[in-house]
Design an enzyme around this catalytic site. Structure first.
Site, mmCIF file in Angstrom:
data_model
loop_
_atom_site.group_PDB
_atom_site.id
_atom_site.type_symbol
_atom_site.label_atom_id
_atom_site.label_comp_id
_atom_site.label_asym_id
_atom_site.label_seq_id
_atom_site.Cartn_x
_atom_site.Cartn_y
_atom_site.Cartn_z
ATOM 1 N N HIS A 39 27.957 -36.764 40.874
ATOM 2 C CA HIS A 39 26.724 -37.088 40.127
ATOM 3 C C HIS A 39 26.773 -36.469 38.731
ATOM 4 C CE1 HIS A 39 22.230 -37.566 39.673
ATOM 5 N NE2 HIS A 39 22.399 -36.510 38.899
ATOM 6 N N GLU A 40 27.087 -35.163 38.644
ATOM 7 C CA GLU A 40 27.083 -34.484 37.341
ATOM 8 C C GLU A 40 28.155 -35.066 36.420
ATOM 9 O OE1 GLU A 40 23.873 -32.605 38.642
ATOM 10 O OE2 GLU A 40 24.646 -32.794 36.612
ATOM 11 N N HIS A 48 26.892 -37.917 34.565
ATOM 12 C CA HIS A 48 26.188 -37.524 33.326
ATOM 13 C C HIS A 48 27.206 -37.214 32.231
ATOM 14 C CE1 HIS A 48 22.217 -37.469 34.977
ATOM 15 N NE2 HIS A 48 22.379 -36.423 35.772
ATOM 16 N N HIS A 76 19.858 -40.790 34.727
ATOM 17 C CA HIS A 76 19.405 -40.957 36.113
ATOM 18 C C HIS A 76 19.040 -42.408 36.395
ATOM 19 C CE1 HIS A 76 18.499 -36.419 36.588
ATOM 20 N NE2 HIS A 76 19.694 -36.747 37.086
#
Lengths: 573, 89
Positions: free
Chosen positions: A294-295, A298, A304
């Site tokens: 997930h990170e 980014h 998101h």
């Protein structure tokens, strides 16, 4: 999906990353693997590649920290905020930070990778049975040295497979002591400590001295967390003490009594009422792989998503069989396009062999070298014998200054000139008739102009065309427990290191015998390389340890200064 | 014997105290993740902006857009999550 304002993204496709430090919750090899898999989630669906750096500044700097860890966004203790990352760009941009007040696992409870023992680094199997009792954590039962261990199968009594669990009595990580274990008691600022401490540090990490006196020797390392260690509280890293007394009542397991949030805790001494020492009990933890994927989304430019099943949805939820959601794929391909190279899975038998290959060279041309008479030593290239399509070689060594790659009866030569190309395949049996098809390792004794070849428990010595052997490797003084010599490393002055499993021996080539004081543990001397490398050789002043498609390169100061792909960096495919 | 045991809540040394009121939890959450940027105005205006911010948060999280601190919204706010704000400021 959403992207950041201005569609921030990396202009380069070959993105680099570097792991700055480690959490004590898992073995560093599990952490490295989790991060590598997390990057692979994105490289599988885009043209992006991710290369790990071991020093210097990478595009994505990955680190663990607690509470205020140096940027304007402090973490908040256990649970709550798990991690954060910055969109692509210079400096802090692109970096990913993980809250080390969390309990990092693979999402299903303690992830304990063993060391030593006879399980070759396998994970603990919880629960396991030992002498009729079931264990859900590591134990020191059955040992007098107080080292925690676990079985790596469900029943130790039957399989006898075991390994040692993380413990400061076995090793430390980072620091400056090359992973040496703690020495207790040790003296620090004049005081004596008989366990790991956070004294002297503001970041809350537990450390110890690896000699009896830190004030004199300044040698230290960080203590790995035991699987029974509590998290947070005011006794982080210490194991629960059962039974313990709380408000006058005795508890022999973790309890949520006394807490409004229902979290399980325990005392780390026999009486919380007296000592007020406590911590939260290990739970399933958070999957470092899922949070990292997930990170890294980014860090690549994705914001998101509001789709609950998407990886980029802001809340954590554990997923057993992870696959990237359509929404995430659309988002990342909006920024970088889709993957243009071949399907990552190797072509099956019925796949047409004319698949396009990203970096073609003359060995790929469909009609290849067709006239054997013009290339006396090479045969028409059989696509299945294209070195660039090999994922693993039997052995790689240097003969007459040229890298040689051996595989299943064939070998290729890489000329050492900068623009020299890969030549082959050549037939091993045509060049060295006495040799079998599979060669485990080989080395050249340049002074005596002899070539040593190892296969299984046998070895051959070629001097020009004449051959001596096969002979048993026991004649060199290797023990009969050695089934295979996986690597040979010339050390000069007639000495060669022979690698097998986790050990290596030093051979005196002239005397044809193993020097005293061997074997030694490979990872005790060559730290940071896999201890199950299937190939070890020296080339242009560097030592190469190979495992599968990768190599770990070590410089003359025995520092790993590069990790890369055999295929791209050595074969130049 | 079926009445619940009345628990005594203890403040543990070194614990990061988190038992806030629901309102404190909601306001902190909405601010931290970008749903509510403007400095709070007192009185009716503040209620309106909080309700609007709650709706934005509920939409982002796929919750029913009620604009009030209902149970599922508060539960969502207590869930572990990524620290990157949901609304870029």
């Amino acid at each position: 999906y959403k992207t950041f304002d201005g569609d921030l993204k990396w202009d380069n496709r070959d993105v680099t990353y570097r792991v700055i430090n480690y959490t004590p919750d898992m073995d560093y090899s599990l952490i490295d693997d989790a991060f590598a898999r997390a990057f692979k989630v994105w490289s599988d669906v885009t043209p992006l590649t991710f290369t790990r750096l071991f020093d210097g500044t990478a595009d994505i700097m990955v680190s663990f920290g607690k509470a205020d860890h140096g940027d304007p966004y402090p973490f908040d203790g256990k649970d709550g905020l798990l991690a954060h990352a910055y969109p692509p760009g210079k400096g802090l941009q692109g970096d990913a930070h993980f809250d080390d007040d969390e309990y990092w696992t693979l999402g299903t409870g303690p992830a304990v990778k063993t060391r030593y023992g006879n399980a070759e680094g396998a994970m603990c199997h919880f629960p396991f049975t030992f002498e009729g009792k079931d264990y859900t954590t590591c134990t020191t039962n059955g040992r007098s040295d107080n080292l925690p261990w676990c079985a790596t199968t469900a029943d130790y009594s039957i399989d006898k497979k075991y390994g040692f669990c993380p413990s400061e009595l076995l090793y430390t990580f980072d620091g400056n002591a090359d992973g040496a274990e703690c020495v207790f008691p040790f003296v620090f600022l004049g005081e004596e400590y008989d366990s790991c401490t956070t004294e002297g540090r503001s970041d809350g990490y537990r450390w110890c001295a690896t000699t009896s006196n830190f004030d004199n020797d300044m040698k230290y390392g960080f203590c790995p967390s035991r699987d029974t260690a509590v998290i947070g509280g005011n006794a982080e890293g210490e194991p629960c003490h059962f039974p313990f007394v709380f408000l006058g009542k005795e508890y022999d397991s973790c309890t949520s009594e006394g807490r409004a949030d229902g979290k399980l805790w325990c005392s780390t001494t026999d009486s919380y009422d007296d000592d007020k020492k406590w911590g939260l009990c290990p739970d399933q933890g958070y999957s470092l792989f899922l949070v990292a994927a997930h990170e890294f989304g980014h860090a690549l430019g994705l914001d998101h998503s509001n789709i609950r099943e998407a990886l980029m949805y802001p809340m954590y939820s554990y997923v057993k069989d992870f696959s990237l959601h359509e929404d995430d794929i659309e988002g990342i391909q909006y920024l970088y396009g889709s993957k243009t190279g071949p399907d990552p899975t190797p072509p099956g038998p019925n796949t047409p062999t004319t698949t396009t290959y990203p970096d073609t060279d003359e060995t790929d041309s469909p009609d290849g070298p067709t006239d054997p008479t013009t290339t006396a030593t090479t045969r028409p290239v059989d696509p299945t014998k294209d070195a660039c399509k090999m994922t693993k070689f039997d052995t790689i060594t240097v003969i007459e200054g040229q890298l040689h790659f051996f595989k299943d009866g064939d070998y290729w030569k890489m000329s050492s000139e900068s623009n020299g190309g890969l030549k082959g395949p050549f037939s091993i049996s045509e060049t060295w008739p006495a040799l079998p098809a599979v060669i485990d390792s080989a080395f050249e004794n340049t002074l005596a102009r002899k070539l040593y070849f190892f296969s299984g428990t046998r070895f051959w010595v070629y001097t020009g065309k004449s051959v001596l052997g096969p002979r048993s490797i026991e004649k060199l003084g290797l023990p009969d427990s050695v089934q295979k010599v996986e690597g040979a490393l010339q050390r000069g002055k007639g000495k060669v290191l022979l690698f097998s499993g986790e050990n290596y021996w030093r051979l005196d080539v002239k005397a044809q015998k193993i020097d005293r004081g061997y074997p030694k543990y490979t990872d005790a001397v060559f730290g940071g390389v896999p201890n199950d490398a299937h190939d070890v050789f020296q080339y242009k002043g560097h030592i190469y340890f190979c495992r599968d498609r990768f190599y770990w390169r070590m410089n003359s100061r025995r520092q790993v200064d590069r990790v890369g792909y055999v295929k791209y960096d050595l074969l130049k495919c | 014997w079926s009445a619940p045991v009345k628990s005594v809540f203890v403040t543990f040394p070194g614990d990061i105290v988190k038992n806030m009121t629901d309102t404190e939890l909601a306001e902190g959450y909405l601010k931290k993740f970008g749903y509510m940027n403007s400095p709070q105005r007192s009185g009716f205006q503040s209620m309106v902006s909080t309700s609007k911010a709650l709706k934005r948060m509920q939409r982002q999280m796929g919750l029913e857009e009620t604009g009030v601190m209902d149970k599922s919204t508060l539960e969502a706010m207590r869930r572990p999550r990524c620290g990157v704000p949901d609304v870029a400021n």
